[in-house]
Design a protein around this motif. Sequence first.
Motif, PDB file in Angstrom:
ATOM      1  N   GLY A   1       9.420  90.857  11.319  1.00 15.85           N
ATOM      2  CA  GLY A   1       8.522  91.370  10.290  1.00 15.85           C
ATOM      3  C   GLY A   1       8.761  92.836   9.958  1.00 15.85           C
ATOM      4  O   GLY A   1       7.816  93.568   9.671  1.00 15.85           O
ATOM      5  N   MET A   2      10.016  93.238  10.002  1.00 16.78           N
ATOM      6  CA  MET A   2      10.317  94.638   9.691  1.00 16.78           C
ATOM      7  C   MET A   2      11.558  94.720   8.817  1.00 16.78           C
ATOM      8  O   MET A   2      12.296  93.749   8.673  1.00 16.78           O
ATOM      9  N   SER A   3      11.770  95.895   8.263  1.00 15.80           N
ATOM     10  CA  SER A   3      12.957  96.116   7.434  1.00 15.80           C
ATOM     11  C   SER A   3      14.185  96.234   8.332  1.00 15.80           C
ATOM     12  O   SER A   3      14.076  96.487   9.534  1.00 15.80           O
ATOM     13  N   VAL A   4      15.342  96.054   7.727  1.00 12.76           N
ATOM     14  CA  VAL A   4      16.584  96.226   8.464  1.00 12.76           C
ATOM     15  C   VAL A   4      16.687  97.670   8.955  1.00 12.76           C
ATOM     16  O   VAL A   4      17.107  97.920  10.089  1.00 12.76           O
ATOM     17  N   ASN A   5      16.286  98.607   8.119  1.00 12.65           N
ATOM     18  CA  ASN A   5      16.307 100.014   8.538  1.00 12.65           C
ATOM     19  C   ASN A   5      15.487 100.217   9.807  1.00 12.65           C
ATOM     20  O   ASN A   5      15.931 100.863  10.751  1.00 12.65           O
ATOM     21  N   ARG A   6      14.280  99.696   9.809  1.00  8.90           N
ATOM     22  CA  ARG A   6      13.401  99.854  10.971  1.00  8.90           C
ATOM     23  C   ARG A   6      13.983  99.140  12.190  1.00  8.90           C
ATOM     24  O   ARG A   6      13.921  99.643  13.313  1.00  8.90           O
ATOM     25  N   TYR A   7      14.552  97.966  11.967  1.00  5.08           N
ATOM     26  CA  TYR A   7      15.158  97.200  13.053  1.00  5.08           C
ATOM     27  C   TYR A   7      16.289  97.997  13.707  1.00  5.08           C
ATOM     28  O   TYR A   7      16.341  98.128  14.933  1.00  5.08           O
ATOM     29  N   ILE A   8      17.182  98.555  12.905  1.00  3.22           N
ATOM     30  CA  ILE A   8      18.289  99.343  13.424  1.00  3.22           C
ATOM     31  C   ILE A   8      17.764 100.589  14.151  1.00  3.22           C
ATOM     32  O   ILE A   8      18.238 100.948  15.233  1.00  3.22           O
ATOM     33  N   GLU A   9      16.755 101.238  13.565  1.00  2.00           N
ATOM     34  CA  GLU A   9      16.164 102.418  14.196  1.00  2.00           C
ATOM     35  C   GLU A   9      15.606 102.069  15.581  1.00  2.00           C
ATOM     36  O   GLU A   9      15.804 102.798  16.552  1.00  2.00           O
ATOM     37  N   GLU A  10      14.921 100.935  15.683  1.00  2.00           N
ATOM     38  CA  GLU A  10      14.365 100.503  16.966  1.00  2.00           C
ATOM     39  C   GLU A  10      15.468 100.210  17.981  1.00  2.00           C
ATOM     40  O   GLU A  10      15.339 100.546  19.162  1.00  2.00           O
ATOM     41  N   LEU A  11      16.560  99.584  17.530  1.00  2.00           N
ATOM     42  CA  LEU A  11      17.673  99.305  18.435  1.00  2.00           C
ATOM     43  C   LEU A  11      18.259 100.594  19.004  1.00  2.00           C
ATOM     44  O   LEU A  11      18.554 100.681  20.199  1.00  2.00           O
ATOM     45  N   VAL A  12      18.421 101.591  18.152  1.00  2.38           N
ATOM     46  CA  VAL A  12      18.973 102.864  18.611  1.00  2.38           C
ATOM     47  C   VAL A  12      18.018 103.531  19.589  1.00  2.38           C
ATOM     48  O   VAL A  12      18.437 104.054  20.633  1.00  2.38           O
ATOM     49  N   ARG A  13      16.738 103.510  19.300  1.00  2.00           N
ATOM     50  CA  ARG A  13      15.749 104.105  20.221  1.00  2.00           C
ATOM     51  C   ARG A  13      15.761 103.401  21.571  1.00  2.00           C
ATOM     52  O   ARG A  13      15.692 104.044  22.622  1.00  2.00           O
ATOM     53  N   GLN A  14      15.855 102.078  21.547  1.00  6.48           N
ATOM     54  CA  GLN A  14      15.912 101.329  22.802  1.00  6.48           C
ATOM     55  C   GLN A  14      17.160 101.691  23.582  1.00  6.48           C
ATOM     56  O   GLN A  14      17.109 101.892  24.800  1.00  6.48           O
ATOM     57  N   ASP A  15      18.276 101.792  22.891  1.00  2.00           N
ATOM     58  CA  ASP A  15      19.527 102.133  23.546  1.00  2.00           C
ATOM     59  C   ASP A  15      19.457 103.529  24.145  1.00  2.00           C
ATOM     60  O   ASP A  15      19.897 103.754  25.269  1.00  2.00           O
ATOM     61  N   ALA A  16      18.884 104.463  23.431  1.00  2.00           N
ATOM     62  CA  ALA A  16      18.750 105.834  23.940  1.00  2.00           C
ATOM     63  C   ALA A  16      17.840 105.858  25.162  1.00  2.00           C
ATOM     64  O   ALA A  16      18.090 106.597  26.115  1.00  2.00           O
ATOM     65  N   GLY A  17      16.798 105.053  25.165  1.00  2.58           N
ATOM     66  CA  GLY A  17      15.898 104.972  26.317  1.00  2.58           C
ATOM     67  C   GLY A  17      16.557 104.352  27.522  1.00  2.58           C
ATOM     68  O   GLY A  17      16.256 104.698  28.664  1.00  2.58           O
ATOM     69  N   GLU A  18      17.489 103.445  27.296  1.00  6.17           N
ATOM     70  CA  GLU A  18      18.170 102.787  28.400  1.00  6.17           C
ATOM     71  C   GLU A  18      19.068 103.747  29.151  1.00  6.17           C
ATOM     72  O   GLU A  18      19.316 103.575  30.334  1.00  6.17           O
ATOM     73  N   ILE A  19      19.555 104.778  28.482  1.00  2.01           N
ATOM     74  CA  ILE A  19      20.402 105.753  29.160  1.00  2.01           C
ATOM     75  C   ILE A  19      19.624 106.402  30.295  1.00  2.01           C
ATOM     76  O   ILE A  19      20.103 106.515  31.412  1.00  2.01           O
ATOM     77  N   GLY A  20      18.403 106.820  29.995  1.00  2.00           N
ATOM     78  CA  GLY A  20      17.571 107.414  31.036  1.00  2.00           C
ATOM     79  C   GLY A  20      17.267 106.422  32.140  1.00  2.00           C
ATOM     80  O   GLY A  20      17.318 106.755  33.323  1.00  2.00           O
ATOM     81  N   HIS A  21      16.981 105.195  31.762  1.00  2.00           N
ATOM     82  CA  HIS A  21      16.686 104.146  32.737  1.00  2.00           C
ATOM     83  C   HIS A  21      17.907 103.880  33.612  1.00  2.00           C
ATOM     84  O   HIS A  21      17.794 103.740  34.835  1.00  2.00           O
ATOM     85  N   THR A  22      19.071 103.832  32.990  1.00  2.45           N
ATOM     86  CA  THR A  22      20.309 103.601  33.728  1.00  2.45           C
ATOM     87  C   THR A  22      20.569 104.722  34.726  1.00  2.45           C
ATOM     88  O   THR A  22      20.984 104.481  35.857  1.00  2.45           O
ATOM     89  N   PHE A  23      20.302 105.963  34.312  1.00  2.00           N
ATOM     90  CA  PHE A  23      20.478 107.096  35.219  1.00  2.00           C
ATOM     91  C   PHE A  23      19.570 106.972  36.433  1.00  2.00           C
ATOM     92  O   PHE A  23      19.992 107.171  37.573  1.00  2.00           O
ATOM     93  N   VAL A  24      18.315 106.631  36.199  1.00  2.00           N
ATOM     94  CA  VAL A  24      17.359 106.504  37.305  1.00  2.00           C
ATOM     95  C   VAL A  24      17.787 105.388  38.251  1.00  2.00           C
ATOM     96  O   VAL A  24      17.728 105.543  39.474  1.00  2.00           O
ATOM     97  N   GLU A  25      18.253 104.271  37.698  1.00  2.00           N
ATOM     98  CA  GLU A  25      18.718 103.171  38.547  1.00  2.00           C
ATOM     99  C   GLU A  25      19.925 103.598  39.379  1.00  2.00           C
ATOM    100  O   GLU A  25      20.014 103.289  40.563  1.00  2.00           O
ATOM    101  N   ALA A  26      20.864 104.311  38.752  1.00  2.00           N
ATOM    102  CA  ALA A  26      22.055 104.764  39.469  1.00  2.00           C
ATOM    103  C   ALA A  26      21.673 105.744  40.578  1.00  2.00           C
ATOM    104  O   ALA A  26      22.215 105.678  41.691  1.00  2.00           O
TER     105      ALA A  26
END
Length: 85
Positions: free
Chosen positions: A26-51
């Motif tokens: 229920g969102m625009s492609v722009n919003r969808y892509i923006e959310e994917l990038v935000r999730q990916d950026a958040g995973e970097i921090g999560h990955t660091f903490v796990e490591a």
Amino acid sequence: MAKTQLNVRVDEGTAQVARERATARGMSVNRYIEELVRQDAGEIGHTFVEAASDFMKQYEALFAEEFGAEREGGTPEAGTREGRR
């Protein structure tokens, strides 16, 4: 927040998947892509903490041996190994 335009070229199959997934959410492609990038950026921090956690677990015994006196309330003298001179 100000928006910046970003043009991205993808193959038609990728574009179609992006459209379908955005529509399903229920969102625009722009919003969808923006959310994917935000999730990916958040995973970097999560990955660091796990490591870091894995590192600490792997070397826990070594850290306990090196710094064990501090955990037990002792205070090794600064600049010496485990308080020994």
